[in-house]
Design a protein around this motif. Structure first.
Motif, PDB file in Angstrom:
ATOM      1  N   LYS A 194      -1.868  11.884  -2.158  1.00  0.00           N
ATOM      2  CA  LYS A 194      -1.334  11.362  -3.416  1.00  0.00           C
ATOM      3  C   LYS A 194      -2.360  11.529  -4.540  1.00  0.00           C
ATOM      4  CE  LYS A 194      -0.048   7.181  -2.067  1.00  0.00           C
ATOM      5  NZ  LYS A 194       0.616   5.843  -2.095  1.00  0.00           N
ATOM      6  N   ALA A 199      -1.917  11.326  -8.579  1.00  0.00           N
ATOM      7  CA  ALA A 199      -1.694   9.881  -8.665  1.00  0.00           C
ATOM      8  C   ALA A 199      -2.987   9.168  -9.070  1.00  0.00           C
ATOM      9  CB  ALA A 199      -1.201   9.345  -7.324  1.00  0.00           C
ATOM     10  N   ARG A 200      -2.840   7.982  -9.646  1.00  0.00           N
ATOM     11  CA  ARG A 200      -3.996   7.212 -10.135  1.00  0.00           C
ATOM     12  C   ARG A 200      -3.958   5.778  -9.624  1.00  0.00           C
ATOM     13  NH1 ARG A 200      -6.034   9.080 -15.844  1.00  0.00           N
ATOM     14  NH2 ARG A 200      -5.378  11.266 -15.885  1.00  0.00           N
ATOM     15  N   GLY A 223      -1.968   4.966  -6.457  1.00  0.00           N
ATOM     16  CA  GLY A 223      -0.524   4.722  -6.458  1.00  0.00           C
ATOM     17  C   GLY A 223       0.287   5.952  -6.075  1.00  0.00           C
ATOM     18  N   GLU A 224       1.465   6.064  -6.680  1.00  0.00           N
ATOM     19  CA  GLU A 224       2.379   7.152  -6.313  1.00  0.00           C
ATOM     20  C   GLU A 224       2.157   8.391  -7.177  1.00  0.00           C
ATOM     21  OE1 GLU A 224       4.435   7.014  -3.618  1.00  0.00           O
ATOM     22  OE2 GLU A 224       3.319   5.149  -3.323  1.00  0.00           O
ATOM     23  N   SER A 225       2.397   9.552  -6.565  1.00  0.00           N
ATOM     24  CA  SER A 225       2.318  10.830  -7.280  1.00  0.00           C
ATOM     25  C   SER A 225       3.709  11.237  -7.754  1.00  0.00           C
ATOM     26  CB  SER A 225       1.753  11.908  -6.351  1.00  0.00           C
ATOM     27  OG  SER A 225       1.982  13.205  -6.875  1.00  0.00           O
ATOM     28  N   LYS A 226       3.765  11.787  -8.956  1.00  0.00           N
ATOM     29  CA  LYS A 226       5.046  12.256  -9.490  1.00  0.00           C
ATOM     30  C   LYS A 226       5.491  13.568  -8.850  1.00  0.00           C
ATOM     31  CE  LYS A 226       4.430  10.132 -14.055  1.00  0.00           C
ATOM     32  NZ  LYS A 226       4.246  10.401 -15.512  1.00  0.00           N
ATOM     33  N   ASN A 229       5.892  13.187  -3.296  1.00  0.00           N
ATOM     34  CA  ASN A 229       6.336  11.842  -2.941  1.00  0.00           C
ATOM     35  C   ASN A 229       7.533  11.916  -1.987  1.00  0.00           C
ATOM     36  OD1 ASN A 229       8.683  12.296  -4.677  1.00  0.00           O
ATOM     37  ND2 ASN A 229       7.257  12.006  -6.373  1.00  0.00           N
TER      38      ASN A 229
END
Length: 342
Positions: A194, A199-200, A223-226, A229
């Protein structure tokens, strides 16, 4: 109409196949037009930390254009073997060996000639493969990775970082053996992937910096990757868990063996095949200025550019595919040509 990317779990448009190539088993994606008839064969070579599924947005478009598509997991990745070093030579993870295996896979699928495309490390591979196997590779395209000619003098990664490309410092971190100490199970691989795909953390923390490497201490908060995912991320985690990430990092440990093997190509610096190079405007490692000298080595060069980061294939797939389609059609490839045995 938006592109429907290949589903990694179950998709009737692709087959998952294996082949023994020069002693090692490769997994590859295999796709043909629904008619079973195709004009030419396109090979797609991924980079790090990616898989053959990194081309999930390009495969449907190429098949629609009348091509057969073959996309292998490279050595050390996913469903392909990951020979240990030592006792094996690090040169197994080099550009010459990758070129040899691509040529062997072309023979395996009965393709006398192939169109060869790459991204990231795969981009570096396709340049060398075009030089090692000019009779097999008819056309070349690379996304993000500019052409670098073979050098008579050896430049270590440390030399490059101190000189023209300080943003290659992350390669020293990846080669050091430190990253895999922390990225070693399903959960840490998930957080790592991620982070590598943009993601950050909650306060904008990055997991990767080109001049420093991977911030492994930040991975738990990422967090989540655009762009990676859902079930695609699940697939990547499963595939990377097969070997761990150590074998994929061997690609960063063989700069000297690549240089040694390049010495046989010093009189073949010019790429004679038609070439498409797609630059990603915001690539923080493979920066646009790195491609300036390409024209002097590639007489038949077409350039394209997409407003994307390094992950252009999945971040701006429509833009990449438009440039690729126009170039292929301009070369008279795809449905515009009579069916052949390629």
């Amino acid at each position: 109409m938006p592109i429907e990317p290949i589903d990694p779990v179950s998709d009737p448009r692709v087959e998952h196949k294996t082949a023994k190539l020069n002693g090692y088993t490769y997994h590859y994606l295999y796709a043909t037009p629904t008619s079973g008839e195709y004009t030419q064969t396109v090979f797609l070579i991924h980079g790090w930390p990616d898989l053959s599924m990194g081309w999930r947005y390009q495969i449907p478009v190429l098949v629609e254009m009348g091509f057969r598509v073959v996309a292998p997991d490279m050595l050390g990745y996913g469903g392909t073997d990951a020979p240990k070093v030592p006792p094996n030579s690090i040169s197994l993870y080099g550009l010459k060996r990758a070129s040899d295996d691509i040529a062997a896979l072309a023979k395996e699928v009965g393709a006398q000639r192939i169109i060869l495309g790459g991204h990231d490390w795969g981009g570096f591979v396709v340049w060398r493969a075009a030089q090692w196997y000019p009779d097999v590779i008819s056309h070349v395209f690379s996304v993000c990775t500019p052409y670098t000619a073979p050098h008579e003098k050896y430049y270590s990664t440390e030399d490059l970082v101190k000189g023209p490309v300080p943003q290659f410092a992350y390669q020293l971190h990846l080669a050091s053996g430190e990253v895999e100490k922390s990225v070693k199970d399903g959960q840490s691989i998930r957080q790592f992937l991620k982070g590598m795909y943009g993601a950050r953390g909650p306060n904008g923390e990055l997991a990767f910096d080109p001049e420093k490497g991977v911030f492994v201490e930040r991975l738990p908060i990422i967090g989540e990757s655009k762009i990676l995912n859902g079930n695609v991320l699940d697939y990547y985690v499963k595939e990377y868990s097969k070997h761990g990430i150590h074998s994929t990092l061997n690609w960063y440990r063989q700069r000297r063996t690549n240089w040694e093997e390049d010495q046989a190509l010093l009189d073949k610096k010019v790429i004679k095949q038609p070439v498409l190079f797609i630059q990603a405007t915001y690539d923080s490692v493979l920066k646009p200025e790195m491609s300036k000298s390409m024209d002097s080595f590639i007489p038949n060069l077409t350039r394209g550019e997409v407003a994307a980061t390094h992950w252009a294939l999945t971040q701006k797939p429509e833009d990449v595919n438009t440039i690729l389609r126009q170039w292929l059609e301009g070369q008279g490839l795809g449905k515009t040509k009579e069916k052949s045995s390629l």
